[in-house]
Scaffold this motif. Structure first.
Motif, mmCIF file in Angstrom:
data_model
loop_
_atom_site.group_PDB
_atom_site.id
_atom_site.type_symbol
_atom_site.label_atom_id
_atom_site.label_comp_id
_atom_site.label_asym_id
_atom_site.label_seq_id
_atom_site.Cartn_x
_atom_site.Cartn_y
_atom_site.Cartn_z
ATOM 1 N N THR A 48 0.808 -1.222 0.000
ATOM 2 C CA THR A 48 0.000 0.000 0.000
ATOM 3 C C THR A 48 0.843 1.274 0.000
ATOM 4 O OG1 THR A 48 -0.165 -0.074 2.415
ATOM 5 C CG2 THR A 48 -1.931 -1.134 1.150
ATOM 6 N N SER A 49 2.063 1.201 0.517
ATOM 7 C CA SER A 49 2.944 2.372 0.523
ATOM 8 C C SER A 49 4.391 1.898 0.495
ATOM 9 C CB SER A 49 2.692 3.248 1.757
ATOM 10 O OG SER A 49 2.988 2.531 2.940
ATOM 11 N N GLY A 81 13.305 -2.458 -0.291
ATOM 12 C CA GLY A 81 12.639 -3.715 -0.624
ATOM 13 C C GLY A 81 13.335 -4.414 -1.772
ATOM 14 N N ASN A 82 12.954 -5.696 -1.974
ATOM 15 C CA ASN A 82 13.605 -6.482 -3.014
ATOM 16 C C ASN A 82 12.595 -7.203 -3.908
ATOM 17 O OD1 ASN A 82 16.030 -7.378 -4.260
ATOM 18 N ND2 ASN A 82 15.789 -9.383 -3.276
ATOM 19 N N SER A 83 11.358 -6.749 -3.903
ATOM 20 C CA SER A 83 10.365 -7.362 -4.781
ATOM 21 C C SER A 83 10.659 -6.957 -6.222
ATOM 22 C CB SER A 83 8.961 -6.904 -4.386
ATOM 23 O OG SER A 83 8.812 -5.512 -4.618
ATOM 24 N N ALA A 84 10.075 -7.674 -7.156
ATOM 25 C CA ALA A 84 10.310 -7.380 -8.576
ATOM 26 C C ALA A 84 9.860 -5.966 -8.918
ATOM 27 C CB ALA A 84 9.569 -8.399 -9.441
ATOM 28 N N ILE A 141 0.095 3.335 -4.598
ATOM 29 C CA ILE A 141 0.593 4.259 -5.619
ATOM 30 C C ILE A 141 1.624 5.196 -4.988
ATOM 31 C CG2 ILE A 141 -0.022 6.026 -7.308
ATOM 32 C CD1 ILE A 141 -1.294 3.351 -7.911
ATOM 33 N N VAL A 142 2.696 5.490 -5.725
ATOM 34 C CA VAL A 142 3.676 6.465 -5.258
ATOM 35 C C VAL A 142 3.977 7.443 -6.387
ATOM 36 C CG1 VAL A 142 5.698 5.096 -5.935
ATOM 37 C CG2 VAL A 142 5.902 6.772 -4.085
ATOM 38 N N ASP A 167 2.802 2.243 -9.925
ATOM 39 C CA ASP A 167 2.037 1.234 -9.203
ATOM 40 C C ASP A 167 3.050 0.402 -8.413
ATOM 41 O OD1 ASP A 167 0.771 -1.191 -8.446
ATOM 42 O OD2 ASP A 167 -0.682 -0.995 -10.059
ATOM 43 N N LEU A 168 2.953 0.421 -7.094
ATOM 44 C CA LEU A 168 3.941 -0.260 -6.255
ATOM 45 C C LEU A 168 3.883 -1.775 -6.369
ATOM 46 C CD1 LEU A 168 3.709 1.917 -3.022
ATOM 47 C CD2 LEU A 168 5.665 1.755 -4.568
ATOM 48 N N ASN A 169 2.773 -2.321 -6.845
ATOM 49 C CA ASN A 169 2.634 -3.772 -6.926
ATOM 50 C C ASN A 169 3.049 -4.352 -8.276
ATOM 51 O OD1 ASN A 169 1.264 -4.719 -4.282
ATOM 52 N ND2 ASN A 169 0.150 -2.874 -4.851
ATOM 53 N N THR A 170 3.250 -3.478 -9.257
ATOM 54 C CA THR A 170 3.710 -3.952 -10.568
ATOM 55 C C THR A 170 5.017 -3.288 -11.001
ATOM 56 O OG1 THR A 170 2.481 -2.263 -11.805
ATOM 57 C CG2 THR A 170 1.316 -4.318 -11.278
ATOM 58 N N GLY A 171 5.300 -2.109 -10.449
ATOM 59 C CA GLY A 171 6.472 -1.353 -10.872
ATOM 60 C C GLY A 171 6.242 -0.564 -12.140
#
Length: 264
Positions: A48-49, A81-84, A141-142, A167-171
């Motif tokens: 979410t952030s 963070g290290n997510s895709a 969203i950022v 979009d923080l969840n997709t990049g």
């Protein structure tokens, strides 16, 4: 030995074996897929952030004899963070900084080529500074706003802005068509209407400012996300004199029917 006695012993031994087997099975801990499913759910939890830190690059470029030609300062956002998706955003800003640094170095040649100014007593080193701020950071969203000031001599330098929304969840970077409702024409009309209302309250815009907005506004208009509104803007000289700065208008996230995303 009596056959009846042997049969009874065999039956007792069999019952004892079955009882031990059942007891052993009941004592074993149950640790199959449930733990894996729990871990998988945690991994897929929506972000979410973001946690963003600012890394500052400062440098100065000099000639062989030590004369400072240009000073630079660049603030780069670093996402934790290290997510895709986070890696994708960080790579975007790493490339952006690299391009900016390359352009800054190439600028040295422009300064040195202007020998008359470069060798005069009035010479002031060129400078380029980029400051970064997070203007929106919630609902997955950022938005990152980078504001620069480029000086190449004279009375003043030139400000510039670059904003990107992710979009923080997709990049993936989001465009106006991802954020606003309506087709291209409707989005254009929305922006024109906002500037038209705004400029009625401003007495310093150029006479043809509204015509400029009508001919340039659209899905590629410059914008960034604020705390409670989306902000559209034009740089100095586009709609008003330099001293007026950026000419801006805004629309609240609660405006009915205008947003695809829940940003409030």
């Amino acid at each position: 030995m009596n056959s009846k006695i042997m049969n009874k012993r065999a039956l007792a031994l069999m019952l004892c074996t079955l009882t031990l087997s059942a007891a052993s099975t009941a004592a074993m801990p149950y640790t199959p897929a449930l733990a894996f499913e729990s871990t998988q759910t945690e991994t897929d939890h929506a972000v979410t952030s973001a946690t963003v830190t600012i890394r500052t690059l400062e440098d100065s470029y000099k000639t062989e004899d030590g004369k400072v030609v240009k000073t630079v300062m660049y603030e780069r956002p670093i996402f934790e963070g290290n997510s895709a998706s986070i890696r994708k955003i960080n790579k975007f800003y790493a490339r952006t900084q690299a391009k900016w640094v390359k352009a800054a170095k190439e600028d040295m040649k422009t300064v040195e080529e202007d020998e008359e100014y470069f060798n005069s007593e009035y010479f002031t080193p060129y400078s380029d500074e980029v400051k970064t701020q997070v203007t929106y950071n919630r609902n997955g969203i950022v938005c990152i706003l980078q504001e620069g000031y480029y000086y190449t001599g004279g009375a003043h330098g030139m400000p510039y802005r670059v904003a990107h929304t992710f979009d923080l969840n997709t990049g993936e970077e989001l465009s106006l068509t991802d954020i606003l409702s309506g087709d291209d024409v409707e989005i254009k009309n929305t922006i024109v209407s906002l500037f038209e209302k705004r400029m009625k309250k401003l007495d310093y815009v150029f006479d043809d400012a509204l015509d400029t907005v009508k001919s340039t506004a659209g899905t590629d208009s410059q914008f960034y996300l604020g705390k409670h509104s989306i902000i559209f803007y034009y740089p100095p000289y586009d709609l008003a004199p330099y001293a007026a700065g950026y000419v801006q208008c805004w629309m609240k996230y609660t405006t009915e029917g205008k947003f695809k995303l829940d940003l409030e």
